[in-house]
Design a protein around this motif. Sequence first.
Motif, PDB file in Angstrom:
ATOM      1  N   ASP A 492       0.859  -1.189   0.000  1.00  0.00           N
ATOM      2  CA  ASP A 492       0.000   0.000   0.000  1.00  0.00           C
ATOM      3  C   ASP A 492       0.895   1.239   0.000  1.00  0.00           C
ATOM      4  OD1 ASP A 492      -1.710   2.177   0.725  1.00  0.00           O
ATOM      5  OD2 ASP A 492      -3.139   0.720   1.522  1.00  0.00           O
ATOM      6  N   ILE A 493       0.908   1.943  -1.119  1.00  0.00           N
ATOM      7  CA  ILE A 493       1.781   3.107  -1.267  1.00  0.00           C
ATOM      8  C   ILE A 493       1.388   4.219  -0.295  1.00  0.00           C
ATOM      9  CG2 ILE A 493       2.556   4.902  -2.872  1.00  0.00           C
ATOM     10  CD1 ILE A 493       2.007   2.899  -5.145  1.00  0.00           C
ATOM     11  N   ILE A 494       0.085   4.417  -0.091  1.00  0.00           N
ATOM     12  CA  ILE A 494      -0.400   5.512   0.752  1.00  0.00           C
ATOM     13  C   ILE A 494      -0.171   5.196   2.237  1.00  0.00           C
ATOM     14  CG2 ILE A 494      -2.377   6.945   1.365  1.00  0.00           C
ATOM     15  CD1 ILE A 494      -1.386   7.283  -1.531  1.00  0.00           C
ATOM     16  N   LYS A 495      -0.583   4.009   2.674  1.00  0.00           N
ATOM     17  CA  LYS A 495      -0.473   3.641   4.090  1.00  0.00           C
ATOM     18  C   LYS A 495       0.916   3.122   4.466  1.00  0.00           C
ATOM     19  CE  LYS A 495      -5.395   2.533   4.506  1.00  0.00           C
ATOM     20  NZ  LYS A 495      -6.401   1.470   4.795  1.00  0.00           N
ATOM     21  N   GLU A 496       1.755   2.884   3.463  1.00  0.00           N
ATOM     22  CA  GLU A 496       3.128   2.423   3.682  1.00  0.00           C
ATOM     23  C   GLU A 496       3.172   1.139   4.513  1.00  0.00           C
ATOM     24  OE1 GLU A 496       5.886   5.488   4.841  1.00  0.00           O
ATOM     25  OE2 GLU A 496       4.714   7.038   3.840  1.00  0.00           O
ATOM     26  N   GLY A 497       2.520   0.116   3.954  1.00  0.00           N
ATOM     27  CA  GLY A 497       2.516  -1.198   4.586  1.00  0.00           C
ATOM     28  C   GLY A 497       2.303  -2.267   3.533  1.00  0.00           C
ATOM     29  N   THR A 498       2.484  -3.508   3.931  1.00  0.00           N
ATOM     30  CA  THR A 498       2.407  -4.604   2.965  1.00  0.00           C
ATOM     31  C   THR A 498       1.646  -5.798   3.534  1.00  0.00           C
ATOM     32  OG1 THR A 498       4.446  -4.038   1.783  1.00  0.00           O
ATOM     33  CG2 THR A 498       3.782  -6.342   1.721  1.00  0.00           C
ATOM     34  N   TYR A 499       0.730  -6.320   2.722  1.00  0.00           N
ATOM     35  CA  TYR A 499       0.142  -7.623   2.998  1.00  0.00           C
ATOM     36  C   TYR A 499       1.054  -8.662   2.336  1.00  0.00           C
ATOM     37  CZ  TYR A 499      -4.255  -5.643   4.715  1.00  0.00           C
ATOM     38  OH  TYR A 499      -5.206  -4.972   5.445  1.00  0.00           O
ATOM     39  N   LEU A 500       1.553  -9.604   3.120  1.00  0.00           N
ATOM     40  CA  LEU A 500       2.434 -10.643   2.585  1.00  0.00           C
ATOM     41  C   LEU A 500       1.669 -11.952   2.508  1.00  0.00           C
ATOM     42  CD1 LEU A 500       5.336 -11.414   1.678  1.00  0.00           C
ATOM     43  CD2 LEU A 500       5.763 -12.093   4.050  1.00  0.00           C
ATOM     44  N   LEU A 501       1.400 -12.401   1.285  1.00  0.00           N
ATOM     45  CA  LEU A 501       0.749 -13.684   1.062  1.00  0.00           C
ATOM     46  C   LEU A 501       1.829 -14.726   0.795  1.00  0.00           C
ATOM     47  CD1 LEU A 501      -1.436 -11.465   0.317  1.00  0.00           C
ATOM     48  CD2 LEU A 501      -2.492 -13.233  -1.103  1.00  0.00           C
ATOM     49  N   PHE A 502       1.630 -15.957   1.258  1.00  0.00           N
ATOM     50  CA  PHE A 502       2.654 -16.985   1.054  1.00  0.00           C
ATOM     51  C   PHE A 502       2.013 -18.343   0.825  1.00  0.00           C
ATOM     52  CE2 PHE A 502       1.939 -16.199   5.533  1.00  0.00           C
ATOM     53  CZ  PHE A 502       1.746 -17.453   6.087  1.00  0.00           C
ATOM     54  N   ALA A 503       2.672 -19.118  -0.012  1.00  0.00           N
ATOM     55  CA  ALA A 503       2.218 -20.478  -0.325  1.00  0.00           C
ATOM     56  C   ALA A 503       3.442 -21.381  -0.397  1.00  0.00           C
ATOM     57  CB  ALA A 503       1.455 -20.497  -1.645  1.00  0.00           C
ATOM     58  N   GLY A 504       3.231 -22.677  -0.189  1.00  0.00           N
ATOM     59  CA  GLY A 504       4.347 -23.619  -0.217  1.00  0.00           C
ATOM     60  C   GLY A 504       4.818 -23.944   1.194  1.00  0.00           C
ATOM     61  N   ASP A 505       6.007 -24.492   1.305  1.00  0.00           N
ATOM     62  CA  ASP A 505       6.564 -24.887   2.601  1.00  0.00           C
ATOM     63  C   ASP A 505       8.054 -24.533   2.665  1.00  0.00           C
ATOM     64  OD1 ASP A 505       4.362 -26.237   4.049  1.00  0.00           O
ATOM     65  OD2 ASP A 505       4.368 -27.574   2.303  1.00  0.00           O
ATOM     66  N   PRO A 506       8.585 -24.291   3.881  1.00  0.00           N
ATOM     67  CA  PRO A 506       7.925 -24.441   5.191  1.00  0.00           C
ATOM     68  C   PRO A 506       7.258 -23.142   5.637  1.00  0.00           C
ATOM     69  CG  PRO A 506      10.276 -24.103   5.496  1.00  0.00           C
ATOM     70  CD  PRO A 506      10.037 -24.071   4.016  1.00  0.00           C
ATOM     71  N   LYS A 507       5.982 -23.198   5.945  1.00  0.00           N
ATOM     72  CA  LYS A 507       5.234 -22.012   6.356  1.00  0.00           C
ATOM     73  C   LYS A 507       5.745 -21.453   7.684  1.00  0.00           C
ATOM     74  CE  LYS A 507       0.921 -23.161   3.961  1.00  0.00           C
ATOM     75  NZ  LYS A 507       1.409 -24.369   3.277  1.00  0.00           N
ATOM     76  N   THR A 508       6.293 -22.321   8.523  1.00  0.00           N
ATOM     77  CA  THR A 508       6.788 -21.849   9.825  1.00  0.00           C
ATOM     78  C   THR A 508       7.940 -20.863   9.667  1.00  0.00           C
ATOM     79  OG1 THR A 508       8.232 -23.795   9.937  1.00  0.00           O
ATOM     80  CG2 THR A 508       6.084 -23.944  11.024  1.00  0.00           C
ATOM     81  N   LEU A 509       8.573 -20.891   8.502  1.00  0.00           N
ATOM     82  CA  LEU A 509       9.687 -19.978   8.247  1.00  0.00           C
ATOM     83  C   LEU A 509       9.210 -18.531   8.227  1.00  0.00           C
ATOM     84  CD1 LEU A 509      12.723 -20.336   7.603  1.00  0.00           C
ATOM     85  CD2 LEU A 509      12.130 -20.125   5.189  1.00  0.00           C
ATOM     86  N   ILE A 510       7.973 -18.296   7.773  1.00  0.00           N
ATOM     87  CA  ILE A 510       7.431 -16.943   7.698  1.00  0.00           C
ATOM     88  C   ILE A 510       7.237 -16.372   9.095  1.00  0.00           C
ATOM     89  CG2 ILE A 510       5.554 -15.520   6.816  1.00  0.00           C
ATOM     90  CD1 ILE A 510       7.284 -16.811   4.640  1.00  0.00           C
TER      91      ILE A 510
END
Length: 548
Positions: A492-510
């Motif tokens: 989000d350019i205005i709010k200066e933040g990011t939604y991070l979507l992730f798929a695959g493994d290992p999810k615990t790494l995120i």
Amino acid sequence: MKATKPIYIIGHRNPDTDSVCAAIGYAHLKKALGENVVSARAGKINAETKFVLEHFNVPSPMLLTDLYPRVKDIALNCRTVVKATDSLRKLGALMREYSLKSVPVVDETQKIVGIVTVSDLAKRYFTELNMQNLAESGITFRSIIDVVDGDVIISGDAGQMVKGNVRIAAGSLKTIQKIIKAHDIVLIGDRSDDTILECVKQGIAGLIVTGNGRVAADAIEEAEKRHMFIISSPYDTYTCARLINQCVPVSKIMQKDVTTFKPMDMLSDIKGLMESTNYRNYPVVENDCLLGVVSRDQLMLPERERVILVDHNERGQAIEGIEEAQVIEIIDHHRLGNIQTSEPIFTRQEPVGSTSTIIANMHWHRNVEMPKEIAGVLVSAILSDTVLFKSPTCTPYDRQTAEKLAAIAGINIQEYGMAMLKAGSGIGDMTPMEIAKNDLKEFQIGQFRMIVSQLSVMDTDAVMAMKADLLISMDLICKKEGYDMSLVMITDIIKEGTYLLFAGDPKTLIGEAFKKNASDNVLYLPGVMSRKKQIIPPLSEAVKRYKA
């Protein structure tokens, strides 16, 4: 002799504005310094970059899909060809003069109709036990007159086609009368006037008197009545017979089923066909027209493409076939990757917000004048990569460079920057798969092969409404292309933040990397805008601590 191939200046796959504009800017600098370079791109131009190029009226760099060596890279110009109607004598002379083993055969429009080799020519002479039947060869009297280098005593109808055979008048007069038929062409040596006259009366088409033999006046008079030709040749009868056999057209011995290649055929694809056919040379054609030839010997050591990489230095982000090319320079602002070179090269890497910051200052360091449009694309790249100076990757050096470039380009940074970001922020009719691959970069982080894509928008609602389909697409990419994980940053350019979507493994790494509960395959990361500085480093540290 082939012209020197240009050096390609190219950014990463799935190019962003910095990748494209850095290639354009560095090409301008190199050309000003006298080097033969071409700016290129390794993928489709995105909406933001399109806005930039159109605003400053700068052409898009050429598209390169890969750097694998192709037929065009080793093909030689083909200046020596023959036509199907040319004589074997002309063919033999060309082969001797240029030491050729094969010659392409073309028609009047340069379309390939066959190929003739030394082997084809040899087979012709191995079967030359008798005079060939020229009636089936489609040759004219003129062809025979030309080939024996004689003096024309009577020209007759030189354009007429040969309808009979070539005969040698040997033995007694009775024997000659039995041998000779109407429409034949007769070779005769130093014989009596009566013999020559009798040959003429047989209704032959032409007479070749060998060894500069004399022709009596009554024989000439009779020949004129019959509209036949008489030639006096300096060669002996045997030589004349061989020469006449050589006036047979190339079409009679050429191979019509020709193995050809196209300029864009990859060398790796044609090797098998070369091995199975085992010819020495192969014509290169486009729309059936001959462009050149390629030999088996050339296939061994093709000249590699020379490239300069900008805005990346990792093999996974580079254009397909980079391993087949010669990397001669790297200009970048990212972490050091895994590109390997066979010899020392020039590299310039600085911890700044944009590769274009480096390239702009290289112009000034070398006192190369920068036109308005080049300054325009370079400042655009800086504004894009630093998200109008909001990204944590932005340095004072980036800002100072951008301000200097903006003055040259004649733009207001805030007004132009917002218009540019807005142009690239809408998703329009982008599919979930296109969003999942937008500005995609590949990384090898520890033992994991990952991709991180990023889409910057003014409002994240429309994109996040597609979350379920996005995750399906991301998972499909992992399974189909062999990645461990796929990450997509919706920034989000205005709010200066990011939604991070992730798929695959290992999810615990995120969760380990960002110290948050990584449930539902999405995290909101306030203040995060940079993949380079805020996503990859935490992941790299988390991998070090990861235990399967």
